[in-house]
Design an enzyme around this catalytic site. Structure first.
Site, PDB file in Angstrom:
ATOM      1  N   GLN A 125      -1.411  20.577  35.831  1.00 24.56           N
ATOM      2  CA  GLN A 125      -0.363  19.595  35.566  1.00 24.56           C
ATOM      3  C   GLN A 125      -0.836  18.532  34.582  1.00 24.56           C
ATOM      4  O   GLN A 125      -0.018  17.837  33.978  1.00 24.56           O
ATOM      5  CB  GLN A 125       0.032  18.885  36.876  1.00 24.56           C
TER       6      GLN A 125
ATOM      7  N   TYR B 258     -10.761  25.424  41.866  1.00 26.84           N
ATOM      8  CA  TYR B 258      -9.613  24.674  41.349  1.00 26.84           C
ATOM      9  C   TYR B 258      -9.341  25.056  39.891  1.00 26.84           C
ATOM     10  O   TYR B 258     -10.140  24.773  38.991  1.00 26.84           O
ATOM     11  CB  TYR B 258      -9.826  23.160  41.473  1.00 26.84           C
TER      12      TYR B 258
ATOM     13  N   SER C 295     -15.774  22.760  55.108  1.00 22.54           N
ATOM     14  CA  SER C 295     -14.360  22.413  54.967  1.00 22.54           C
ATOM     15  C   SER C 295     -13.540  23.397  55.786  1.00 22.54           C
ATOM     16  O   SER C 295     -13.597  24.606  55.541  1.00 22.54           O
ATOM     17  CB  SER C 295     -13.942  22.456  53.490  1.00 22.54           C
TER      18      SER C 295
ATOM     19  N   GLN D 272       1.637   7.026  40.323  1.00 16.37           N
ATOM     20  CA  GLN D 272       1.395   7.427  41.715  1.00 16.37           C
ATOM     21  C   GLN D 272       0.058   6.867  42.188  1.00 16.37           C
ATOM     22  O   GLN D 272      -0.059   6.347  43.304  1.00 16.37           O
ATOM     23  CB  GLN D 272       1.349   8.955  41.831  1.00 16.37           C
TER      24      GLN D 272
ATOM     25  N   GLU E  60       0.151   3.180  42.910  1.00 10.72           N
ATOM     26  CA  GLU E  60       0.809   2.936  44.192  1.00 10.72           C
ATOM     27  C   GLU E  60      -0.143   3.273  45.352  1.00 10.72           C
ATOM     28  O   GLU E  60      -0.346   2.471  46.272  1.00 10.72           O
ATOM     29  CB  GLU E  60       2.092   3.782  44.287  1.00 10.72           C
TER      30      GLU E  60
END
Ligand code: NDP
Length: 322
Positions: free
Chosen positions: A27, A54, A155, A295, A298
Site C-alpha cells: 500500500q 511481509y 509468535s 492514521q 491519530e
C-alpha cells in the site's frame, strides 16, 4: 512516549511501536514509508516490526532503505524480523520453517534487507510441527551468542510450547525466549489473557502485540461496508475480510456497541481501543499499523487516553462485549 521494559529484559521499548505488515511494499511506497517512519520516530517510537514474509521481503527492504536514508542512530531504535513462512511466494522446503538451516538463512537475509548488523528482536513467526523445539532453541541460542540477535521470541505459540522452549533452554543452558508476539485487541483476548496468564510472572515474558485495531475494524470504518481504499477492500486480502467479517457480523456488532463509549469520552473509537490495550500491564508494546500519516498521528495519541479508562469505563466496555 512511555517506555516499558520488554518483560524481564533490560530493553526499553516504546509503548507504541510501528509495524510493516500489508502496508510496506504494497500500500505504501518509498516516500510514504519515509514519512511514516520519520513521524513515528519523532514521536518517540523506538521499535519497528517486520518479518521475512511481509510482501516477500519487500517490507524489510523498504524499511531498511528508509531507516538508512533517515540516518536513524542504530543505538536509538530497535528492529525485528520473524522467521517461518519464508520470503518468497512459493518457498522451497528448505526456505521456510524453523529448521536450524532456515533460521540461520532467514536471519542473514533479514540483516541484509534491513541493512543492520544485528536484529534487536527475532521471532519464530509460528510453531513448526516438523522441527524439534530443541533444534530451534539451539539455533536461536547460537545467533544470540554470535551477536546477530539480541533477544529471541515466539509468535502465536501455544503456552505449552513456550513452556517446552524454556525447559529445553534451562536443561541445556541455552538462551531462553524473552518475548511473544500475539494478537491482542478488544475482539481477541483469550490467548493473551487466559492461556498465557501464568507465563508473565514465571518467565518475565514480554509481549509485542499485533493487530490492536483488528486490522482497522476497531476504528468503525467497516461498520457500513468495506471501503475500496482499505485493507479489507484490497483484493489480495479477501481472506482476511472473510475471516474478520464472518460469524454473522458478530465482530461488527461488538464494534457498534463500543462506539457510544468512545463518543461519551469525546475520543475516536480507535484511540479508545488502543488505550485499552495499553492499560494492560502485561503488554510491553502495542504495534501500530497505519497506511497513512493521518492514521498514525491519530493512533500515537492513544497514551493520553489511558487515564480516561477508569473502573466505570472498563465496566461499560466489558458490558458492551458480553
Ligand atoms: P491494526 O490492527 O492497527 O490495523 C492497521 C490497519 O488499520 C491500518 O493499516 C489501516 O488500514 C487501519 N487503520 C489504522 N489506524 C487507523 C485509523 N486511525 N483510522 C482508520 N483506519 C486505520 O494493526 P496491524 O494489523 O497492521 O498489526 C500491526 C503490526 O503487527 C503489523 O504491521 C505487523 O508488524 C504486526 N503483525 C504481526 C503478526 C504476527 O503474526 N506476528 C500478524 C499481523 C500483524 P487501511 O488504511 O489499509 O484500511
Amino acid at each position: 512516549m512511555e517506555y516499558r521494559r520488554l518483560g524481564s529484559t533490560g530493553l526499553k521499548v516504546s509503548a507504541l511501536s510501528y509495524g510493516a505488515w500489508v502496508t510496506f511494499g504494497r500500500q505504501v511506497g518509498r516516500s510514504e514509508a519515509r514519512e511514516l517512519i520519520a513521524l513515528a520516530y519523532d514521536h518517540g517510537v523506538n521499535f519497528f516490526d517486520n518479518a521475512e514474509t511481509y510482501n516477500a521481503g519487500d517490507a524489510e527492504r523498504l524499511m531498511g532503505d528508509v531507516i538508512a536514508d533517515l540516518r536513524l542512530p542504530r543505538d536509538a531504535y530497535t528492529v525485528s524480523s520473524k522467521v517461518y513462512f519464508g520470503a518468497t511466494e512459493t518457498p522451497k522446503p528448505t526456505q521456510r520453517g524453523l529448521s536450524r538451516k532456515h533460521v540461520f538463512d532467514a536471519c542473514h537475509q533479514a540483516l541484509q534487507r534491513l541493512r543492520v548488523d544485528y536484529l534487536d528482536m527475532y521471532f519464530c513467526h509460528r510453531a513448526d510441527p516438523d522441527t524439534p523445539v530443541e533444534e530451534t532453541v539451539l539455533a536461536m541460542d547460537t545467533l544470540v551468542r554470535q551477536g546477530k540477535v539480541m533477544y529471541w521470541g515466539t509468535s502465536e505459540w501455544s503456552a505449552d510450547l513456550i513452556e517446552e522452549a524454556h525447559r529445553v533452554a534451562r536443561e541445556r543452558n541455552l538462551v531462553a525466549p524473552s518475548m511473544e508476539q500475539p494478537q491482542y485487541n478488544l475482539l481477541h483476548r483469550e490467548r493473551f489473557e487466559r492461556e498465557y496468564a501464568s507465563l508473565y510472572d514465571r518467565y518475565g515474558m514480554g509481549t509485542t502485540i499485533w493487530s490492536p485495531l483488528a486490522s482497522g475494524l476497531l476504528t468503525g470504518k467497516y461498520n457500513d461496508g468495506v471501503p475500496d481504499d482499505s485493507r479489507l477492500g484490497h483484493p489480495d486480502y479477501a481472506w482476511l475480510r472473510d475471516a474478520l467479517l464472518e460469524n454473522d457480523g458478530a465482530r461488527l456488532k461488538a464494534v457498534r456497541a463500543l462506539a457510544p463509549i468512545a463518543d461519551d469520552l469525546g475520543i475516536p473509537l480507535a484511540r479508545l481501543s488502543l488505550a485499552w490495550c495499553l492499560k494492560n500491564p502485561n503488554v510491553s508494546t502495542v504495534i501500530l499499523g497505519a497506511s497513512r500519516t493521518s492514521q498514525l498521528e491519530e493512533n500515537l495519541r492513544a497514551l493520553d487516553a489511558v487515564p480516561l479508562l477508569d473502573e466505570a469505563v472498563m465496566a461499560r466496555i466489558a458490558a458492551a462485549l458480553s
